[in-house]
Design a protein around this motif. Sequence first.
Motif, PDB file in Angstrom:
ATOM      1  N   GLY A  13      -6.617   2.542   1.203  1.00  0.00           N
ATOM      2  CA  GLY A  13      -5.909   2.921   2.423  1.00  0.00           C
ATOM      3  C   GLY A  13      -5.728   1.751   3.364  1.00  0.00           C
ATOM      4  N   ILE A  14      -5.812   2.019   4.672  1.00  0.00           N
ATOM      5  CA  ILE A  14      -5.636   0.991   5.688  1.00  0.00           C
ATOM      6  C   ILE A  14      -6.960   0.760   6.407  1.00  0.00           C
ATOM      7  CG2 ILE A  14      -4.859   2.720   7.350  1.00  0.00           C
ATOM      8  CD1 ILE A  14      -3.142   0.592   8.648  1.00  0.00           C
ATOM      9  N   ASP A  15      -7.286  -0.494   6.665  1.00  0.00           N
ATOM     10  CA  ASP A  15      -8.532  -0.818   7.325  1.00  0.00           C
ATOM     11  C   ASP A  15      -8.525  -0.320   8.764  1.00  0.00           C
ATOM     12  OD1 ASP A  15      -9.369  -2.091   5.066  1.00  0.00           O
ATOM     13  OD2 ASP A  15      -8.761  -4.083   5.734  1.00  0.00           O
ATOM     14  N   THR A  16      -9.703   0.131   9.224  1.00  0.00           N
ATOM     15  CA  THR A  16      -9.812   0.585  10.607  1.00  0.00           C
ATOM     16  C   THR A  16      -9.480  -0.534  11.579  1.00  0.00           C
ATOM     17  OG1 THR A  16     -11.562   2.118   9.943  1.00  0.00           O
ATOM     18  CG2 THR A  16     -11.356   1.643  12.303  1.00  0.00           C
ATOM     19  N   SER A  17      -9.840  -1.761  11.235  1.00  0.00           N
ATOM     20  CA  SER A  17      -9.592  -2.888  12.120  1.00  0.00           C
ATOM     21  C   SER A  17      -8.104  -3.160  12.304  1.00  0.00           C
ATOM     22  CB  SER A  17     -10.259  -4.159  11.567  1.00  0.00           C
ATOM     23  OG  SER A  17      -9.748  -4.465  10.273  1.00  0.00           O
ATOM     24  N   ASP A  18      -7.283  -2.640  11.386  1.00  0.00           N
ATOM     25  CA  ASP A  18      -5.846  -2.873  11.450  1.00  0.00           C
ATOM     26  C   ASP A  18      -5.099  -1.794  12.233  1.00  0.00           C
ATOM     27  OD1 ASP A  18      -5.835  -5.209  10.000  1.00  0.00           O
ATOM     28  OD2 ASP A  18      -5.668  -4.176   8.077  1.00  0.00           O
TER      29      ASP A  18
ATOM     30  N   LEU B  77       0.302   5.686   6.042  1.00  0.00           N
ATOM     31  CA  LEU B  77      -1.021   5.352   5.519  1.00  0.00           C
ATOM     32  C   LEU B  77      -2.128   6.060   6.292  1.00  0.00           C
ATOM     33  CD1 LEU B  77      -0.477   1.559   4.799  1.00  0.00           C
ATOM     34  CD2 LEU B  77      -0.746   3.379   3.122  1.00  0.00           C
ATOM     35  N   MET B  78      -1.978   6.151   7.615  1.00  0.00           N
ATOM     36  CA  MET B  78      -2.978   6.850   8.404  1.00  0.00           C
ATOM     37  C   MET B  78      -2.999   8.339   8.052  1.00  0.00           C
ATOM     38  SD  MET B  78      -4.550   4.632  10.247  1.00  0.00           S
ATOM     39  CE  MET B  78      -5.327   5.643  11.490  1.00  0.00           C
ATOM     40  N   SER B  79      -1.819   8.904   7.816  1.00  0.00           N
ATOM     41  CA  SER B  79      -1.739  10.309   7.442  1.00  0.00           C
ATOM     42  C   SER B  79      -2.380  10.550   6.085  1.00  0.00           C
ATOM     43  CB  SER B  79      -0.273  10.753   7.416  1.00  0.00           C
ATOM     44  OG  SER B  79      -0.134  12.085   6.967  1.00  0.00           O
ATOM     45  N   ASN B  80      -2.124   9.626   5.161  1.00  0.00           N
ATOM     46  CA  ASN B  80      -2.725   9.754   3.828  1.00  0.00           C
ATOM     47  C   ASN B  80      -4.247   9.693   3.907  1.00  0.00           C
ATOM     48  OD1 ASN B  80      -0.186   9.944   2.720  1.00  0.00           O
ATOM     49  ND2 ASN B  80      -0.103   7.806   2.048  1.00  0.00           N
ATOM     50  N   ARG B  81      -4.725   8.813   4.774  1.00  0.00           N
ATOM     51  CA  ARG B  81      -6.181   8.659   4.888  1.00  0.00           C
ATOM     52  C   ARG B  81      -6.819   9.902   5.488  1.00  0.00           C
ATOM     53  NH1 ARG B  81      -8.993   4.117   8.581  1.00  0.00           N
ATOM     54  NH2 ARG B  81      -8.436   5.661  10.173  1.00  0.00           N
ATOM     55  N   SER B  82      -6.150  10.481   6.496  1.00  0.00           N
ATOM     56  CA  SER B  82      -6.717  11.665   7.161  1.00  0.00           C
ATOM     57  C   SER B  82      -6.687  12.897   6.258  1.00  0.00           C
ATOM     58  CB  SER B  82      -5.948  11.948   8.454  1.00  0.00           C
ATOM     59  OG  SER B  82      -4.592  12.265   8.171  1.00  0.00           O
ATOM     60  N   ASN B  83      -5.784  12.882   5.270  1.00  0.00           N
ATOM     61  CA  ASN B  83      -5.679  14.034   4.362  1.00  0.00           C
ATOM     62  C   ASN B  83      -6.663  13.966   3.209  1.00  0.00           C
ATOM     63  OD1 ASN B  83      -3.604  15.207   5.832  1.00  0.00           O
ATOM     64  ND2 ASN B  83      -1.988  14.114   4.708  1.00  0.00           N
ATOM     65  N   LYS B  84      -7.363  12.853   3.083  1.00  0.00           N
ATOM     66  CA  LYS B  84      -8.306  12.719   1.966  1.00  0.00           C
ATOM     67  C   LYS B  84      -9.600  13.438   2.298  1.00  0.00           C
ATOM     68  CE  LYS B  84      -6.473   8.404   0.077  1.00  0.00           C
ATOM     69  NZ  LYS B  84      -6.750   7.002  -0.258  1.00  0.00           N
TER      70      LYS B  84
ATOM     71  N   LEU C 115       0.824  -1.209   0.000  1.00  0.00           N
ATOM     72  CA  LEU C 115       0.000   0.000   0.000  1.00  0.00           C
ATOM     73  C   LEU C 115       0.858   1.260   0.000  1.00  0.00           C
ATOM     74  CD1 LEU C 115      -2.813  -1.006   2.521  1.00  0.00           C
ATOM     75  CD2 LEU C 115      -3.050  -0.684   0.058  1.00  0.00           C
ATOM     76  N   VAL C 116       1.990   1.202   0.704  1.00  0.00           N
ATOM     77  CA  VAL C 116       2.886   2.362   0.746  1.00  0.00           C
ATOM     78  C   VAL C 116       3.564   2.575  -0.595  1.00  0.00           C
ATOM     79  CG1 VAL C 116       5.044   3.241   1.729  1.00  0.00           C
ATOM     80  CG2 VAL C 116       3.298   2.280   3.232  1.00  0.00           C
ATOM     81  N   ASN C 117       3.992   1.506  -1.220  1.00  0.00           N
ATOM     82  CA  ASN C 117       4.743   1.618  -2.472  1.00  0.00           C
ATOM     83  C   ASN C 117       3.857   1.652  -3.704  1.00  0.00           C
ATOM     84  OD1 ASN C 117       7.721   1.393  -1.646  1.00  0.00           O
ATOM     85  ND2 ASN C 117       6.807  -0.337  -0.560  1.00  0.00           N
ATOM     86  N   GLU C 118       2.609   1.148  -3.550  1.00  0.00           N
ATOM     87  CA  GLU C 118       1.658   1.182  -4.658  1.00  0.00           C
ATOM     88  C   GLU C 118       0.340   1.730  -4.113  1.00  0.00           C
ATOM     89  OE1 GLU C 118       1.392  -2.710  -6.293  1.00  0.00           O
ATOM     90  OE2 GLU C 118       3.563  -2.950  -6.462  1.00  0.00           O
TER      91      GLU C 118
END
Length: 243
Positions: free
Chosen positions: A157-162, A236-243, A149-152
Motif C-alpha cells: 500500500g502507501i506509507d503512512t509517512s507519505d 491507495l488510501m481507500s484500498n488500505r482502509s478496506n483491508k 502501486l495503482v497499476n500494479e
Amino acid sequence: MHITGDMKMVDVVQHDIQLLAVIQRFEIPLGFREKTVKEVCDGHEVNVDFFLHIANSFHDKEFLDWQKFKTFPIEWIIRYLKNAHRCYIDYRIPEIERQIQNFEKQVDINEKNIDLLLNFFRKYITEFNAHIEQEEKNVFPYIIRLNQLVNEPTSEGIDTSDEFFIKQYHEEHNNIEETLFDLKSILLKYLPPPVNNCLYNNLIYDIFRLERDLLDHAELEENVLYPLVKEMEDILMSNRSNK
C-alpha cells in the motif's frame, strides 16, 4: 485558435510564439519546413495527441482539463516538466542574472540598488533551485511510485509517512512565483535605468516572460499533475482502509 495535427507547425509558432518553449520541451528542434504538427511529432517520436493537449492548454487556458490527461502515462508529464526545469536552470535564470550584472557597468558607482537587486535575485535562485531539487529528488519519484502501486497493486500500500504529501507540497508551491513578482516590482519601482535603456527594457521583458512561463508551468503542475496524484493517493488510501 484550436491547434490540430494537420496544421503546419510553423503556422502554430507564428500564431503564438510562446508555444516555441513548449515545442523545445518536447525536444523538437527548429527546421519545420512545410511539415504538419503530426508529421513533426511523428518524426521525433512524440505522441501527437499528448503534444496537442499540452500545446492547446498553454495556448488557451479554457482547454486545460486534468481529466483529459488521464489517458497519457504520467511519466510523459514528468519528463516534460523536467525538460522545462533544465531550460530555467541552464539558460533562462543565468541569462537574467548576467543582465543584472551588466547594470553595474551602466549606473552610478555609488548606486546601492544594484547590489540589493543582485542579492535579492541570488536569494531567489537559491530558493528556486531548492524547489526544483525537491521536485526531482522527492516529488517526481514519489509520483512514479504511486503510479506503480495503482497499476500494479501490492500488499504494501502507501506509507503512512507519505500521507498528504502532495497536499503539503501544493500549499508551498506558490512561493516561487510570488518571489519573482516581487523582483519585477523592485525593478519597476526602484532600479534606475542604465545609460542604455535597451538593456533595462530587455531585462524587464525577460523577467516578465519568465514569470509568465513559470505561471504556465505551475498551472500544469497544479491543475493536471496535482489532481492526478491526489486521485492516486485517494485510491491507495481507500484500498488500505478496506483491508
